[in-house]
Structures are given as structure tokens and as C-alpha cells.
Design an enzyme around this catalytic site. Structure first.
Site, PDB file in Angstrom:
ATOM      1  N   ARG A 186      -6.645   2.780   3.165  1.00  0.00           N
ATOM      2  CA  ARG A 186      -7.552   1.361   3.045  1.00  0.00           C
ATOM      3  C   ARG A 186      -6.804   0.419   3.733  1.00  0.00           C
ATOM      4  O   ARG A 186      -7.265  -0.704   3.373  1.00  0.00           O
ATOM      5  CB  ARG A 186      -7.792   1.261   1.368  1.00  0.00           C
ATOM      6  CG  ARG A 186      -8.726   2.101   0.843  1.00  0.00           C
ATOM      7  CD  ARG A 186      -9.042   1.907  -0.496  1.00  0.00           C
ATOM      8  NE  ARG A 186     -10.041   3.088  -0.967  1.00  0.00           N
ATOM      9  CZ  ARG A 186     -10.336   3.023  -2.317  1.00  0.00           C
ATOM     10  NH1 ARG A 186      -9.850   1.959  -3.161  1.00  0.00           N
ATOM     11  NH2 ARG A 186     -11.180   3.801  -2.576  1.00  0.00           N
ATOM     12  N   TRP A 207     -14.411  11.703   2.320  1.00  0.00           N
ATOM     13  CA  TRP A 207     -13.061  11.741   1.620  1.00  0.00           C
ATOM     14  C   TRP A 207     -13.383  12.939   0.558  1.00  0.00           C
ATOM     15  O   TRP A 207     -12.186  13.288  -0.216  1.00  0.00           O
ATOM     16  CB  TRP A 207     -12.558  10.676   1.040  1.00  0.00           C
ATOM     17  CG  TRP A 207     -11.960   9.874   2.373  1.00  0.00           C
ATOM     18  CD1 TRP A 207     -12.615   9.048   3.093  1.00  0.00           C
ATOM     19  CD2 TRP A 207     -10.596   9.734   2.636  1.00  0.00           C
ATOM     20  NE1 TRP A 207     -11.569   8.364   4.125  1.00  0.00           N
ATOM     21  CE2 TRP A 207     -10.578   9.122   3.683  1.00  0.00           C
ATOM     22  CE3 TRP A 207      -9.484  10.530   2.160  1.00  0.00           C
ATOM     23  CZ2 TRP A 207      -9.163   8.805   4.383  1.00  0.00           C
ATOM     24  CZ3 TRP A 207      -8.496  10.345   2.728  1.00  0.00           C
ATOM     25  CH2 TRP A 207      -8.152   9.387   4.054  1.00  0.00           C
ATOM     26  N   TYR A 221       0.903  -1.115   0.056  1.00  0.00           N
ATOM     27  CA  TYR A 221      -0.037   0.000  -0.107  1.00  0.00           C
ATOM     28  C   TYR A 221       1.016   1.298   0.042  1.00  0.00           C
ATOM     29  O   TYR A 221       2.209   1.088   0.047  1.00  0.00           O
ATOM     30  CB  TYR A 221      -0.999  -0.077   1.404  1.00  0.00           C
ATOM     31  CG  TYR A 221      -2.118   1.015   1.137  1.00  0.00           C
ATOM     32  CD1 TYR A 221      -2.860   0.996   0.094  1.00  0.00           C
ATOM     33  CD2 TYR A 221      -2.113   2.326   2.108  1.00  0.00           C
ATOM     34  CE1 TYR A 221      -3.923   2.006   0.057  1.00  0.00           C
ATOM     35  CE2 TYR A 221      -2.985   2.984   2.015  1.00  0.00           C
ATOM     36  CZ  TYR A 221      -4.118   2.914   1.030  1.00  0.00           C
ATOM     37  OH  TYR A 221      -5.146   3.767   0.902  1.00  0.00           O
TER      38      TYR A 221
END
Length: 202
Positions: A15, A104, A9
């Protein structure tokens, strides 16, 4: 023999943080591969769907954060005790994910005045309906699916953390939800990681 895990990531929570916390909760070793934005163009073609996070298990790649979370939860016995509890957990996570998508939309805005205006609108007009609905699902259980923490509690807490970080009193009107959020973050293995993890913008 324990599989070899590598989580791929960006250098942020985003996430992947729920997935990191699942590993930390169970004390399972994994490689926390953090890709810098400057290197993303070269990493992207090597991943299924060209997206992150991706979990490598003994070299095999599994994409999509929710799929990874459910896989790890099955492996680590963190799905709850029965199918109804799991369904409730899924419903709550989908509900907070719907709210997170709206959050977001402005969280990364750099203009301070615009961000403050959008934050106020979110806290006063958008979040209450979602959070009050989620609160209704929190009955007498210690956690969402019973007395033991599950992936659903951790996913919920991670998504709420961003909102609390920007709007500290957003959970004040929802005491059950606030209590659950604090209960998850107080689990020793999770609290230890939260205290020492890298400080990142997302």
C-alpha cells in the site's frame, strides 16, 4: 520551505508503493522508513489506528494510504485539471481496488498448486469483467485525467503490477489499459526507481 516527510510502512511495495512513486515523480526527498515484521509489535502502538502506511509531515502523522495519496497529490499538483477528471480517476482506482482485494486473497498463498489454480480462475473468470469495464473509461486521453500523469494513473499501475507479475498476459486483451500501464512505468523518474528499488515479496 519544503516539509520534512517520513513514510512508514513494511519492507514491501504493498500500500506504500504508490506513495513512494509520487515522491519519486516530483523529486521530493522523504525518509522511506521500512518496518521489519519482527519490529511491528513495538511500532504498531505508535501509529494512528495501529496500521501502516503512515506519513509523517514535520512530525504530524497522517494514516490511511488513500488519504495520504490524495494529500500528496494535492501538494504536488497530481490530481488532474478538473473535478470530472478527478471523479473518473477515483472511479477507476476504486474499481481496480475492488479487483485487487480478490487478487490478494490468493496472492500470498504458499501452496504452489493451489496458487496456480486460483490464479487461473482469477485470470479467466474474475478479472475480465473488471478490466473490460475499466478499459471503457480509457478514451483518447494520454492519461486518465488528460495529457498529464496523475496519482490515479500511478495507483492503477501499482495495483496492476502485482497482477502482471503473477499473470504476465493478463492485460493482453485490453490494449488501452496495457498501453496506459506501460506509459506510466516508462516515465523516467518512475522507471529509475522501479529498476533499483528493493526486491520484496509483496
Amino acid at each position: 520551505m519544503m516539509p520534512s516527510y517520513k513514510l512508514i510502512y513494511f519492507n514491501g511495495k504493498g500500500r506504500a508503493e504508490c506513495l513512494r512513486l509520487l515522491f519519486k515523480l516530483k523529486g521530493v526527498e522523504f525518509e522511506d522508513k521500512r518496518v521489519e515484521i519482527a519490529d511491528w509489535a513495538s511500532v504498531k502502538p505508535t501509529l494512528p489506528f495501529g496500521q501502516a502506511p503512515v506519513l509523517e509531515v514535520d512530525g504530524k502523522q497522517l494514516p490511511q494510504g488513500k488519504a495520504i495519496a490524495r494529500y500528496l497529490a494535492r501538494e504536488f499538483d497530481l490530481l488532474g485539471k478538473d473535478s470530472w477528471g478527478q471523479a473518473i480517476g477515483d472511479a477507476v482506482v476504486e474499481a481496480i481496488t475492488d479487483l485487487s482485494k480478490l487478487f490478494w486473497e490468493f496472492y500470498m498463498v504458499k501452496d504452489a498448486d493451489k496458487k496456480a489454480k486460483e490464479s487461473k480462475k482469477f485470470a479467466e473468470n474474475v478479472a475480465p469483467g473488471h478490466l473490460s469495464n475499466i478499459e471503457k473509461f480509457l478514451t483518447g486521453n494520454v492519461f486518465l485525467t488528460g495529457d498529464d500523469v496523475s496519482m490515479f494513473d500511478i495507483d492503477l499501475a501499482v495495483q496492476l503490477e502485482f497482477m502482471v507479475g503473477l499473470i504476465p498476459d493478463i492485460l493482453t486483451p485490453y490494449p488501452k489499459l496495457l498501453a496506459l500501464y506501460n506509459r506510466v512505468n516508462a516515465i523516467p523518474q518512475l522507471a529509475e526507481w522501479i529498476a533499483k528499488r528493493p526486491d520484496t515479496p509483496f
